[in-house]
Design a protein around this motif. Structure first.
Motif, PDB file in Angstrom:
ATOM      1  N   ILE A  25       0.829  -1.214   0.000  1.00  0.00           N
ATOM      2  CA  ILE A  25       0.000   0.000   0.000  1.00  0.00           C
ATOM      3  C   ILE A  25       0.858   1.256   0.000  1.00  0.00           C
ATOM      4  O   ILE A  25       0.598   2.202  -0.736  1.00  0.00           O
ATOM      5  CB  ILE A  25      -0.952  -0.003   1.216  1.00  0.00           C
ATOM      6  CG1 ILE A  25      -2.008  -1.085   1.041  1.00  0.00           C
ATOM      7  CG2 ILE A  25      -1.604   1.357   1.421  1.00  0.00           C
ATOM      8  CD1 ILE A  25      -2.803  -1.391   2.287  1.00  0.00           C
ATOM      9  N   GLY A  26       1.891   1.285   0.835  1.00  0.00           N
ATOM     10  CA  GLY A  26       2.734   2.472   0.963  1.00  0.00           C
ATOM     11  C   GLY A  26       3.643   2.706  -0.216  1.00  0.00           C
ATOM     12  O   GLY A  26       3.977   3.837  -0.546  1.00  0.00           O
ATOM     13  N   LYS A  54       3.874  12.473   4.228  1.00  0.00           N
ATOM     14  CA  LYS A  54       3.731  11.482   3.166  1.00  0.00           C
ATOM     15  C   LYS A  54       3.556  10.077   3.760  1.00  0.00           C
ATOM     16  O   LYS A  54       2.667   9.326   3.350  1.00  0.00           O
ATOM     17  CB  LYS A  54       4.946  11.514   2.244  1.00  0.00           C
ATOM     18  CG  LYS A  54       4.820  10.623   1.038  1.00  0.00           C
ATOM     19  CD  LYS A  54       6.104  10.657   0.212  1.00  0.00           C
ATOM     20  CE  LYS A  54       5.957  11.542  -0.983  1.00  0.00           C
ATOM     21  NZ  LYS A  54       7.125  11.464  -1.890  1.00  0.00           N
ATOM     22  N   ARG A  57       0.081   9.899   5.433  1.00  0.00           N
ATOM     23  CA  ARG A  57      -0.995   9.840   4.438  1.00  0.00           C
ATOM     24  C   ARG A  57      -1.089   8.449   3.806  1.00  0.00           C
ATOM     25  O   ARG A  57      -2.175   7.908   3.638  1.00  0.00           O
ATOM     26  CB  ARG A  57      -0.760  10.915   3.389  1.00  0.00           C
ATOM     27  CG  ARG A  57      -1.891  11.090   2.405  1.00  0.00           C
ATOM     28  CD  ARG A  57      -1.660  12.232   1.428  1.00  0.00           C
ATOM     29  NE  ARG A  57      -0.472  11.994   0.604  1.00  0.00           N
ATOM     30  CZ  ARG A  57       0.650  12.709   0.658  1.00  0.00           C
ATOM     31  NH1 ARG A  57       0.763  13.708   1.499  1.00  0.00           N
ATOM     32  NH2 ARG A  57       1.670  12.420  -0.117  1.00  0.00           N
ATOM     33  N   ARG A  58       0.052   7.861   3.470  1.00  0.00           N
ATOM     34  CA  ARG A  58       0.056   6.574   2.780  1.00  0.00           C
ATOM     35  C   ARG A  58      -0.235   5.387   3.696  1.00  0.00           C
ATOM     36  O   ARG A  58      -0.788   4.384   3.240  1.00  0.00           O
ATOM     37  CB  ARG A  58       1.399   6.338   2.099  1.00  0.00           C
ATOM     38  CG  ARG A  58       1.624   7.218   0.909  1.00  0.00           C
ATOM     39  CD  ARG A  58       2.874   6.796   0.205  1.00  0.00           C
ATOM     40  NE  ARG A  58       3.186   7.672  -0.915  1.00  0.00           N
ATOM     41  CZ  ARG A  58       4.222   7.486  -1.707  1.00  0.00           C
ATOM     42  NH1 ARG A  58       5.042   6.471  -1.518  1.00  0.00           N
ATOM     43  NH2 ARG A  58       4.444   8.314  -2.697  1.00  0.00           N
ATOM     44  N   LEU A  59       0.142   5.464   4.958  1.00  0.00           N
ATOM     45  CA  LEU A  59       0.069   4.286   5.818  1.00  0.00           C
ATOM     46  C   LEU A  59      -0.891   4.395   6.995  1.00  0.00           C
ATOM     47  O   LEU A  59      -1.024   3.446   7.757  1.00  0.00           O
ATOM     48  CB  LEU A  59       1.475   3.962   6.347  1.00  0.00           C
ATOM     49  CG  LEU A  59       2.507   3.588   5.300  1.00  0.00           C
ATOM     50  CD1 LEU A  59       3.877   3.421   5.943  1.00  0.00           C
ATOM     51  CD2 LEU A  59       2.097   2.326   4.567  1.00  0.00           C
ATOM     52  N   SER A  62      -3.131   1.515   7.360  1.00  0.00           N
ATOM     53  CA  SER A  62      -2.504   0.201   7.244  1.00  0.00           C
ATOM     54  C   SER A  62      -1.802  -0.261   8.508  1.00  0.00           C
ATOM     55  O   SER A  62      -1.639  -1.459   8.711  1.00  0.00           O
ATOM     56  CB  SER A  62      -1.461   0.209   6.125  1.00  0.00           C
ATOM     57  OG  SER A  62      -2.020   0.645   4.929  1.00  0.00           O
TER      58      SER A  62
END
Length: 94
Positions: A25-26, A54, A57-59, A62
């Motif tokens: 995902i990241g 960043k 936002r990406r993880l 998750s």
């Protein structure tokens, strides 16, 4: 852009499938500590603040974040910089 090393301290241990999913995902290189309670991530960003944003936002959906450390190594002032994600309604104090 330079690579920044960000350390993620987790609220619980992460291994196996969950860690692989976070990597996918990241889309960022990452390595877990031996006990699965922290992860080091390399991210391309202009500065530490953008790198932390960043990664967050990406993880954020998750991994069970506790703390993001914006530098694994001391910055120019010799201090480690840390960022703790707060809810959007929390105001910053300068």
């Amino acid at each position: 852009m330079p690579l920044r090393a960000i350390e993620i301290i987790l609220t619980r241990t992460v291994h196996g499938v969950e860690l692989k999913a976070a990597r996918r995902i990241g889309g960022m290189p990452m390595a877990s500590s031996h006990d699965g309670k922290s992860i080091a991530v390399l991210v391309s960003a202009r500065d530490e603040e953008l790198a932390v944003r960043k990664v967050w936002r990406r993880l954020q959906d998750s991994l069970p974040f506790d703390v993001l450390c914006a530098a694994l190594f001391p910055g120019p002032d010799g201090l480690l910089q840390m960022s703790i994600p707060f809810a959007p309604g929390v105001k910053s104090i300068h």
